[in-house]
Design a protein around this motif. Structure first.
Motif, mmCIF file in Angstrom:
data_model
loop_
_atom_site.group_PDB
_atom_site.id
_atom_site.type_symbol
_atom_site.label_atom_id
_atom_site.label_comp_id
_atom_site.label_asym_id
_atom_site.label_seq_id
_atom_site.Cartn_x
_atom_site.Cartn_y
_atom_site.Cartn_z
ATOM 1 N N GLU A 435 38.135 37.148 38.258
ATOM 2 C CA GLU A 435 38.985 38.334 38.141
ATOM 3 C C GLU A 435 40.048 38.082 37.064
ATOM 4 O O GLU A 435 40.671 36.995 37.056
ATOM 5 N N PRO A 436 40.260 39.022 36.210
ATOM 6 C CA PRO A 436 39.489 40.264 36.022
ATOM 7 C C PRO A 436 38.142 39.963 35.356
ATOM 8 O O PRO A 436 37.976 38.908 34.732
ATOM 9 N N SER A 437 37.242 40.866 35.459
ATOM 10 C CA SER A 437 35.903 40.628 34.888
ATOM 11 C C SER A 437 35.915 40.730 33.369
ATOM 12 O O SER A 437 35.049 40.170 32.699
#
Length: 1150
Positions: A435-437
């Motif tokens: 996270e985040p991708s």
């Protein structure tokens, strides 16, 4: 004061008068009448002058200061007339003067003060002596013929006058207060001069003198020019008269040659006169002179002669004599093929007052030295530029290679990374996610890991070990994971910074930090990978990566080359320092008899030779005479006159001072009891020789040919092969030419031969013999291959017909030299195998094309081939063996005893390039004497590890030898057990040619390896790399030989800082000096004690030396380490032996 003189001379005078400068009289003529710049009222009546000086028509005006009578008279400097008459050739002219004295006191004025009248003072300051005749130009005074004879008498009368007046240097014309000089000083009798004083301020107030000043520089210049012209004209006339006189005299005497001036001096122009009618050129239209100076050695010239005005057929030309001349040599010719060379003796004229022949020789030498220095500088600069160019080209090539390698490495990495990117995922369900991708380089991301998904399910601690771009920079991410709040599994996470330029992230999970973790989750050995979504453009990354790899390669190469260069420079410096120490030792080797101050003799310097007759055949002689020359007694000046030596301050020594020429490269001398000879000390026929440094002449190279059956490393059996190669290299390094002739065995190690090719072939002995040529260790080697298969036996020694094989080879080698047109100075043959060269040469070749060649024979071991050795001793010009002590040990042998007058012992050496701990690829740490302790410690540990010995700090004894009775095998066995008793370690490397001895040592090895497996190891074969490691790792090297002509083992041991333990025999005695007993003997050789030795050939002797050595290791480690350093700094290379062999070669050629 003013004096007016008038002299008249008949107009019909026909002879010109030149005034001698010694008279101090210069006369400037002017027309009869009023002198220039004089008003008519000024001139005194000529009647009174006419009574005293009857000659009329020429007026003189002399003016002087009123106090002239009180001044010191000055000698008159006369003006030189036209012409070129030299000083001393000027005739004298009588001068008469008269004038009434004037009353000096008037109107109550002080004595010496005169108030002049206007009619008297206009010319009062003029100091002139002027002559006028009836022509409107300046002329030299002409006297009547009858007065010619009175010249000298009148001059004498003038010089005897009691009082003189110093008249100012030039006639001064006063107008408007200025003085113009137009003449030069004269000295006249005081009673002939009327004195009149004047004051210039009164002149001005009375208005007598004009107020405008007239600059008269132009007139002075014109007068000086006229005087010079007169002088040149007169000198030219006298020169012409002198030449005419010389021409008449020489022609009358039948001389066809004279020069002017007759005394020739350096840096002078001379005129050469040649009478063609008295010469072989009488019918030739052209006459030329061709010559040079100083016995035709300096500044050649060719000039054309011109016909002269002289009576007779005289021709002449002008030649400049250089300042360096002592002699002028020349001939005359017609410009083609007709010569007058003074009946083949050439013409010559001596030059006086300059250099002599010896001084000119020194001048030439100095000129040559300067020229050589200039050439050396130019050559050095040329080499520097060439090296710079080579370096730039090499740098360019290396840079291109680095760039190509960087490009290839980049492509390889790119391909690998692309394969990883295909396998990479954005996340793995129930295993990990990010996270985040969406993220980019420099972001902080959360990497989640499900602990229960893999092998770390039971781990108490979780860590991520990561990197990027397929671990390009190794481990660059290390973070600890913490537990997450997610409830759908055992999720943990870590905050991870995304590295710059990361395209893909790589990581594994572990149960601890790096170096401490024991359990890993590495995705089944595939590691975890994720692509960075918003990374830099891939093409830009790979461009940058290629540049980074390129820069890294360049830096690595730079550091590598700098290390290599630094090591090479240090090696060269150490070799130069060692060679300098060896030369010093060589010069001091005879110090108990002779030495010089300074020790290093320089060309052009003065040295003092000290001699101690007490140690020679001249002991007790009342006088000692020194006989010296240079350059092996071949110097151009020949031997110096015998010089009686004077007592020196140090005891029984005597001394002599010698000037060393600039072209000397060697100083040669002997001593005698008398000036005319008597008993000589000539060093047993070798003479005394001392090298001279810095001379412009270099020793002419000798050509030495070795005929041998062994040569290291291509055909080595024993020490003979080492000597042939190493001695040849050392002599070649001293700028001599060396060739080697060797059989072309089929078992040669051809991989050590460079550029091997068949050069030619010849027939001899019923077969064709092919001649192959190649380079071995930088030496030129000729390989003889007879087509009868004589050397295709698969071995060097060991055939039943070895004597026949080697006899054939010796004869074939001499035939090759003769047919090939070789004319060596020295043929050097070795041991019994090439001994036949000595008598075959004398019987078949000495008088047939090889007359200047001399034969030197070396005995390496008298145990083999005694008959051949005895015959070679008889026929050789000089013979040697491999150490002084061994030469004494075998001197009683019948084959040696009758030839002791030509038999010498010269130590062998080792090759410092082969045996070099600083550049040895077989040892772990390179070392010198500066870090010998560290280097040897590392080598010992490597040796213990390689042989499976206990890694412990124990004294280690090494033995490297052939296992024969000569090497003292019973003493070797005893030393092994004694070392083990002293808790030391022992390593033996060697093999026995006798199978019985080999089996005996195999059994001993088996026993030791079982009973003392951690402290004893016997390697019963030959292993070159292991020998290097033993020399470096051992503390002691044992050499207990029963006899040893020289021995190289102890020399190599000292090169590596190992202490030699030896028996006192042969070369072992000459090279190892016991630390407890041989201090004085070592000092006599310019050395310090360096090892341990024993006398007997029994176990007690070995124990005596070995116990002292091991105890020194245990009890005084610092002292022992200093001993290791000391022996490393001693030079046992071929530096000194090569100089000894060159002395022997020169002695053989005498």
């Amino acid at each position: 004061m003013e004096v007016a003189l008038q002299v008249q001379t008949p107009v019909s005078c026909s002879r010109r008068v030149v005034f001698n400068e010694r008279n101090g009289l210069k006369i400037k003529p002017f027309l009869v009448g009023s002198p220039p710049h004089v008003r008519s009222g000024q001139v005194s009546s000529p009647n009174s002058w006419g009574k005293e000086f009857p000659a009329r028509g020429v007026s003189f005006r002399i003016t002087a200061a009123a106090d002239f009578s009180k001044r010191r008279p000055r000698k008159i400097s006369t003006a030189r007339p036209r012409g070129s008459s030299p000083k001393g050739f000027t005739p004298k002219v009588p001068v008469g003067t008269s004038a009434p004295k004037r009353d000096l006191k008037k109107n109550g004025e002080k004595e010496g003060s005169v108030t002049p009248k206007s009619s008297e003072i206009a010319e009062s300051s003029k100091q002139t002596l002027e002559i006028e005749d009836d022509k409107d130009e300046e002329l030299a005074i002409e006297l009547p013929e009858e007065k010619k004879g009175n010249e000298e008498k009148i001059v004498e009368e003038v010089s005897l006058m009691s009082k003189t007046v110093a008249v100012a240097e030039s006639n001064q014309v006063v107008e408007n207060g200025s003085i113009s000089r137009v003449g030069k000083d004269v000295t006249l009798p005081e009673d002939k001069i009327a004195v009149e004083e004047s004051h210039f301020d009164e002149l001005e107030t009375d208005g007598i003198v004009k107020k405008e000043r007239i600059a008269t520089n132009e007139k002075t210049t014109e007068d000086d020019s006229l005087q010079k012209k007169l002088k040149l004209e007169m000198e030219e006339k006298l020169h012409k008269q002198e030449i005419e006189r010389l021409a008449e005299e020489n022609f009358a005497n039948g001389n066809k040659l004279f020069v002017y001036p007759q005394v020739v001096k350096p840096d002078q122009d001379i005129e050469v006169f040649f009478n063609r009618s008295l010469s072989t050129l009488r019918d030739e239209s052209d006459v030329l002179i061709m010559g040079a100076f100083n016995d035709w050695r300096w500044k050649s010239f060719t000039f054309r002669l011109n016909k002269t005005h002289l009576n007779g057929d005289w021709w002449s030309c002008q030649v400049h004599v250089p300042k360096e001349s002592y002699k002028m040599d020349f001939v005359f010719f017609n410009g083609q093929d007709v010569y007058d060379n003074n009946n083949k003796n050439d013409f010559c004229i001596l030059v006086e007052g300059g250099m002599d022949a010896f001084a000119f020789d020194d001048f030439l030498l100095e000129e040559k030295r300067l020229e050589l220095e200039k050439l050396a500088k130019e050559q050095a600069e040329k080499e520097r530029l060439a090296e710079e160019q080579r370096r730039r080209e090499a740098e360019k090539a290396a840079s291109e290679a680095d760039r190509a390698q960087a490009r290839a490495e980049t492509e390889r990495r790119r391909g690998t990374l692309q394969e990883l990117m295909k396998k990479a995922a954005r996340s793995v369900d129930k295993v990990w996610y990010i996270e985040p991708s969406e993220f980019k380089c420099g972001d902080i991301i959360k990497l989640y890991y499900n602990k229960s998904s893999g092998p770390l399910a039971h781990a108490n601690d979780l860590w991520i070990h990561g990197g990027h771009n397929n671990w390009k920079d190794g481990l660059s991410i290390v973070e600890r994971l913490v537990s997450s709040d997610r409830k759908d599994g055992d999720w943990w996470y870590a905050n991870v910074g995304v590295p710059d330029q990361a395209i893909i992230l790589d990581w594994v999970f572990a149960n601890g930090q790096p170096q401490r973790a024991t359990v890993y989750d590495n995705n089944h050995r595939q590691d975890f990978h994720v692509i960075v979504p918003n990374s830099i453009p891939e093409e830009l990354y790979w461009v940058d990566e290629e540049h980074r790899i390129y820069r890294k390669l360049q830096e690595e190469r730079r550091l590598r080359e700098e290390a290599i260069r630094a090591k090479a420079e240090k090696t060269a410096r150490m070799k130069a320092e060692t060679k300098e120490r060896s030369l010093t030792r060589f010069l001091l080797s005879q110090k108990h008899i002779v030495y010089t101050e300074p020790l290093d003799v320089q060309a052009g310097s003065t040295v003092t030779v000290f001699y101690n007759p007490a140690n020679t055949v001249l002991n007790g002689k009342p006088e000692v005479w020194f006989r010296c020359s240079f350059n092996r007694w071949t110097h151009r000046r020949g031997p110096l006159p015998p010089q009686k030596m004077l007592p020196a301050d140090n005891g029984s020594r005597v001394k002599a001072n010698i000037k060393v020429p600039l072209d000397a490269y060697m100083m040669d001398f002997v001593f005698s009891e008398k000036e005319d000879g008597g008993i000589f000390d000539n060093r047993e026929g070798m003479d005394y020789h001392i090298p001279v440094s810095g001379g412009i002449a270099k020793e002419p190279p000798m050509h030495i040919v070795h005929i041998a059956v062994e040569m290291a490393p291509i055909a080595k059996v024993g020490g003979l092969g080492d000597v042939v190669t190493s001695l040849s290299r050392a002599v070649q390094d001293l700028n001599h030419s060396v060739d080697i002739i060797l059989p072309k065995y089929d078992c040669l190690k051809f991989n050590h031969v460079k550029d091997l090719h068949c050069q030619r072939s010849y027939s001899w002995g019923g077969t064709e013999i092919k001649v192959w040529f190649g380079k071995v260790e930088g030496l030129s080697v000729y390989f003889l291959e007879p087509q009868n298969g004589m050397f295709s036996a698969g071995c060097i020694y060991g055939c039943k017909n070895d004597g026949e094989r080697f006899g054939f080879f010796c004869h074939a080698a001499l035939e090759f030299l003769q047919q090939g047109g070789f004319h060596p100075d020295i043929i050097h043959c070795h041991d019994w195998s090439s001994a036949p060269v000595a008598w075959l040469f004398k019987d078949h070749y000495m008088h047939y094309g090889l007359s200047k060649t001399r034969v030197v024979f070396t005995i390496h071991n008298l145990e083999f081939g005694v008959n051949n050795i005895g015959k070679a001793m008889q026929y050789s010009d000089k013979a040697t063996t491999v150490s002084p002590t061994y030469s004494r040990e075998i001197s009683g042998n019948p084959v040696i005893a009758s030839h002791l007058h030509k038999f010498h012992g010269i130590l062998n050496g080792i090759d410092p390039d082969i045996w070099d701990p600083y550049n040895d690829k077989f040892i772990p740490v390179p070392y010198t004497s500066e870090n010998v302790v560290e280097g040897k410690r590392a080598a010992k540990e490597a040796l213990q590890q390689r042989l499976g010995l206990k890694k412990a700090d124990l004294p280690l004894v090494g033995i490297i030898t052939r296992l024969t009775h000569q090497k003292g095998i019973h003493l070797i066995k005893h030393a092994i057990w004694r070392t083990l008793e002293r808790n030391g370690q022992v390593v033996l490397l060697g093999s026995a040619p006798d199978p019985r001895i080999q089996n005996d040592f195999v059994n001993l090895a088996n026993h030791l390896h079982s009973s003392h497996h951690d402290r004893a190891r016997l390697c019963l074969n030959y292993d070159e790399p292991l020998s290097h490691l033993i020399y470096a790792g051992a503390d002691f090297i044992l050499v207990p030989s029963l006899f040893e002509p020289c021995g190289l083992t102890q020399l190599t041991a000292m090169r590596y800082g190992s202490i030699a333990v030896v028996r006192k025999t042969g070369g072992l005695f000459d090279t190892v000096f016991d630390v407890d007993h041989d201090k004085e003997r070592a000092e006599a050789q310019g050395l310090e004690p360096n090892g341990f030795s024993f006398d007997g050939a029994d176990p007690a002797g070995v124990d005596y030396a070995l116990n002292r050595a091991i105890s020194a290791w245990y009890d005084g480690r610092d002292w022992f380490n200093s001993l290791c350093k000391k022996v490393m700094e001693q030079d046992w290379s071929w530096n000194k032996p090569a100089l000894d062999y060159l002395e022997l070669y020169h002695s053989a050629r005498k």
